[in-house]
Design a protein around this motif. Structure first.
Motif, PDB file in Angstrom:
ATOM      1  N   TYR A  24       0.840  -1.196   0.000  1.00 33.09           N
ATOM      2  CA  TYR A  24       0.000   0.000   0.000  1.00 33.09           C
ATOM      3  C   TYR A  24       0.878   1.250   0.000  1.00 33.09           C
ATOM      4  CZ  TYR A  24       0.990  -0.479   5.008  1.00 33.09           C
ATOM      5  OH  TYR A  24       1.616  -0.624   6.207  1.00 33.09           O
ATOM      6  N   GLY A  25       0.245   2.368  -0.290  1.00 33.55           N
ATOM      7  CA  GLY A  25       0.974   3.610  -0.555  1.00 33.55           C
ATOM      8  C   GLY A  25       2.046   3.948   0.460  1.00 33.55           C
ATOM      9  N   TYR A  26       1.655   4.000   1.730  1.00 36.17           N
ATOM     10  CA  TYR A  26       2.602   4.443   2.754  1.00 36.17           C
ATOM     11  C   TYR A  26       3.788   3.490   2.836  1.00 36.17           C
ATOM     12  CZ  TYR A  26       4.225   6.376   7.198  1.00 36.17           C
ATOM     13  OH  TYR A  26       4.973   6.977   8.179  1.00 36.17           O
ATOM     14  N   ILE A  29       6.297   3.974   0.024  1.00 35.44           N
ATOM     15  CA  ILE A  29       7.173   5.123   0.285  1.00 35.44           C
ATOM     16  C   ILE A  29       8.264   4.753   1.283  1.00 35.44           C
ATOM     17  CG2 ILE A  29       7.228   7.416   1.343  1.00 35.44           C
ATOM     18  CD1 ILE A  29       4.425   7.840   0.127  1.00 35.44           C
ATOM     19  N   LYS A  30       7.852   4.047   2.356  1.00 33.01           N
ATOM     20  CA  LYS A  30       8.834   3.667   3.385  1.00 33.01           C
ATOM     21  C   LYS A  30       9.875   2.694   2.837  1.00 33.01           C
ATOM     22  CE  LYS A  30       8.068   4.161   7.900  1.00 33.01           C
ATOM     23  NZ  LYS A  30       7.843   3.593   9.247  1.00 33.01           N
ATOM     24  N   GLU A  40       4.559  11.619  -0.922  1.00 30.90           N
ATOM     25  CA  GLU A  40       3.201  11.140  -1.208  1.00 30.90           C
ATOM     26  C   GLU A  40       2.657  11.771  -2.481  1.00 30.90           C
ATOM     27  OE1 GLU A  40       4.251  11.797   1.790  1.00 30.90           O
ATOM     28  OE2 GLU A  40       3.397  10.374   3.231  1.00 30.90           O
ATOM     29  N   LEU A  43       4.137  10.154  -5.470  1.00 30.11           N
ATOM     30  CA  LEU A  43       3.725   8.766  -5.680  1.00 30.11           C
ATOM     31  C   LEU A  43       2.347   8.678  -6.339  1.00 30.11           C
ATOM     32  CD1 LEU A  43       4.296   5.747  -5.239  1.00 30.11           C
ATOM     33  CD2 LEU A  43       3.183   5.939  -3.021  1.00 30.11           C
ATOM     34  N   ARG A  68      -7.968   0.612   2.847  1.00 32.63           N
ATOM     35  CA  ARG A  68      -6.595   0.829   2.412  1.00 32.63           C
ATOM     36  C   ARG A  68      -6.444   0.185   1.042  1.00 32.63           C
ATOM     37  NH1 ARG A  68      -2.242  -1.244   6.490  1.00 32.63           N
ATOM     38  NH2 ARG A  68      -1.625   0.815   7.211  1.00 32.63           N
ATOM     39  N   LYS A  69      -5.818   0.924   0.143  1.00 29.14           N
ATOM     40  CA  LYS A  69      -5.651   0.396  -1.215  1.00 29.14           C
ATOM     41  C   LYS A  69      -4.332  -0.347  -1.335  1.00 29.14           C
ATOM     42  CE  LYS A  69      -8.566   3.311  -4.034  1.00 29.14           C
ATOM     43  NZ  LYS A  69      -8.651   4.585  -4.734  1.00 29.14           N
TER      44      LYS A  69
ATOM     45  N   TYR B  32      -6.930   8.794  -1.437  1.00 34.50           N
ATOM     46  CA  TYR B  32      -5.488   8.523  -1.364  1.00 34.50           C
ATOM     47  C   TYR B  32      -4.851   9.325  -0.230  1.00 34.50           C
ATOM     48  CZ  TYR B  32      -0.551   8.671  -2.734  1.00 34.50           C
ATOM     49  OH  TYR B  32       0.821   8.612  -2.748  1.00 34.50           O
ATOM     50  N   TYR B  33      -5.140  10.630  -0.198  1.00 36.85           N
ATOM     51  CA  TYR B  33      -4.498  11.453   0.829  1.00 36.85           C
ATOM     52  C   TYR B  33      -5.034  11.142   2.224  1.00 36.85           C
ATOM     53  CZ  TYR B  33      -1.538  13.977  -2.317  1.00 36.85           C
ATOM     54  OH  TYR B  33      -0.540  14.293  -3.206  1.00 36.85           O
ATOM     55  N   GLU B  35      -5.927   8.199   3.214  1.00 33.80           N
ATOM     56  CA  GLU B  35      -5.230   6.969   3.606  1.00 33.80           C
ATOM     57  C   GLU B  35      -3.805   7.280   4.051  1.00 33.80           C
ATOM     58  OE1 GLU B  35      -5.190   3.706   0.630  1.00 33.80           O
ATOM     59  OE2 GLU B  35      -3.168   3.334   1.368  1.00 33.80           O
ATOM     60  N   MET B  36      -3.151   8.192   3.332  1.00 30.40           N
ATOM     61  CA  MET B  36      -1.773   8.545   3.667  1.00 30.40           C
ATOM     62  C   MET B  36      -1.687   9.188   5.048  1.00 30.40           C
ATOM     63  SD  MET B  36       0.369   7.575   1.641  1.00 30.40           S
ATOM     64  CE  MET B  36       0.440   6.814   0.047  1.00 30.40           C
ATOM     65  N   ASP B  39      -2.292   6.540   7.687  1.00 28.04           N
ATOM     66  CA  ASP B  39      -1.137   5.645   7.849  1.00 28.04           C
ATOM     67  C   ASP B  39      -0.008   6.339   8.613  1.00 28.04           C
ATOM     68  OD1 ASP B  39      -1.972   3.248   6.813  1.00 28.04           O
ATOM     69  OD2 ASP B  39      -1.502   3.788   4.749  1.00 28.04           O
ATOM     70  N   ARG B  40       0.177   7.621   8.342  1.00 23.37           N
ATOM     71  CA  ARG B  40       1.205   8.367   9.072  1.00 23.37           C
ATOM     72  C   ARG B  40       0.850   8.450  10.558  1.00 23.37           C
ATOM     73  NH1 ARG B  40       4.747  12.548   6.991  1.00 23.37           N
ATOM     74  NH2 ARG B  40       5.251  12.107   4.825  1.00 23.37           N
ATOM     75  N   GLY B  53       3.569  16.845   6.924  1.00 25.98           N
ATOM     76  CA  GLY B  53       4.547  15.985   6.245  1.00 25.98           C
ATOM     77  C   GLY B  53       4.238  15.750   4.775  1.00 25.98           C
ATOM     78  N   LEU B  54       2.990  16.002   4.388  1.00 26.63           N
ATOM     79  CA  LEU B  54       2.616  15.808   2.982  1.00 26.63           C
ATOM     80  C   LEU B  54       3.180  16.914   2.098  1.00 26.63           C
ATOM     81  CD1 LEU B  54      -1.123  14.770   3.420  1.00 26.63           C
ATOM     82  CD2 LEU B  54       0.796  13.281   2.899  1.00 26.63           C
TER      83      LEU B  54
END
Lengths: 117, 204
Positions: A24-26, A29-30, A40, A43, A68-69, B32-33, B35-36, B39-40, B53-54
């Motif tokens: 997934y996206g995060y 990136i990590k 982000e 991406l 979550r994708k 998308y954002y 979710e980001m 997740d953060r 942070g974005l």
């Protein structure tokens, strides 16, 4: 770096990040950050582009009460990584050609990588 | 750049900036954002820091715009795929005693037309092939009759029957050619119809 070149390289990097398992996206990136730092916002268009080109597919998983994708690489995506590998040899050859020229002029001497191919 | 924003403020700001785009694309980038940020936060950052942070929100907007293909916008405009509104569903339900029988009747009529067309084609086949078979039979009968007539001495009758046989042979050849051509034509037309139907369904 040249924007077109970087675009193509980042595409391959993202594909490599999901090659062994869907991610997934995060996490992409990590996983990339020690090698290729990516934000982000950078991406997002890459994922859209790769999805549109059918190099990856998307599925949604519920996680902690939200969605979550996850991104899965396709056969076409794997092909892209393979073609990158063969492209790379060409790039290395070009690099050596360029460096040979600068060496002769004595402007730059640091040919430090790209030779371990 | 704005001060510290939380998730809701960031997403609202993003939506405002993207308002010219297709709703589907807006939703996708907001998801998308969101979710980001989630997740953060799950990784142990505060919501405000996650948003910060974005990076610059304008950069986010530019990146989203960059990869939204203009042709997608056009296609969607050409084929508006919208959901039925509530009142439309209600109207459909209320009107069902009227339009369901009508639709059924239309379907039956269409089916009848198709069967009629099929029967017509079949009858043409029947006529042509009957002509082929019966003419061939007359040819054979003519030859046998001619031989027997000659054997019993009635040559004029025999010649008459032979003439009929020859005429029938001509008819048989002509009708055979017609039947063969018609078969090929009907087959091709049918295949073409099936193909175009298939293609139309694929486009759908």
């Amino acid at each position: 770096m040249d924007i077109q070149m970087k675009r193509g390289l980042l595409d391959v990097c993202v594909l490599a990040a999901i090659r062994s398992a869907p991610s997934y996206g995060y996490r992409i990136i990590k996983d990339m950050s020690p090698f290729v730092p990516i934000s982000e916002s950078t991406l997002y268009p890459i994922l859209r582009r790769l999805e549109a080109a059918e190099l990856l597919t998307v599925f949604t998983v519920e996680h902690n009460g939200r969605l979550r994708k996850y991104y899965t690489i396709t056969e076409k995506g794997l092909d892209r990584i393979e073609s990158f590998k063969s492209d790379w040899k060409e790039i290395v050859a070009i690099y050596h050609f360029v460096m040979k020229d600068t060496d002769k002029n004595g402007k730059e001497g640091d040919v430090d990588d790209g030779k371990n191919e | 750049m704005m001060g510290k924003m939380n998730k809701a403020e960031f997403l609202a700001e993003l939506r405002r900036s993207l308002s010219g785009m297709q709703e589907r694309d807006i939703e996708r980038s907001l998801d998308y954002y969101a979710e980001m940020i989630d997740d953060r936060v799950e990784d142990g950052v505060t919501e405000e820091d996650a948003v910060a942070g974005l990076g610059d929100i304008n950069d986010c907007v530019l990146q989203i715009m960059a990869e939204t293909p203009p042709h997608a916008v056009r296609t969607v405009k050409l084929k508006p795929k919208r959901k039925l509104r509530t009142w439309e569903i209600v109207l459909l339900a209320v009107g069902s005693p009227v339009w369901v029988p009508l639709a059924l009747a239309a379907a039956v009529v269409a089916l009848a037309c198709a069967i009629t067309a099929f029967a017509l084609v079949l009858s043409v086949f029947a006529v042509l092939y009957c002509l082929v078979i019966s003419s061939a039979a007359v040819v054979v009968a003519g030859i046998i009759e001619f031989l027997t007539s000659v054997a019993i001495g009635e040559i004029s009758r025999g010649l008459f029957i032979l003439g009929m046989g020859v005429t029938a042979a001509g008819l048989a050849i002509i009708s055979y050619i017609c039947a063969a051509n018609f078969t090929v034509f009907a087959g091709k037309t049918f295949m073409r119809a099936v193909k175009s139907f298939k293609r139309r369904r694929e486009i759908k």
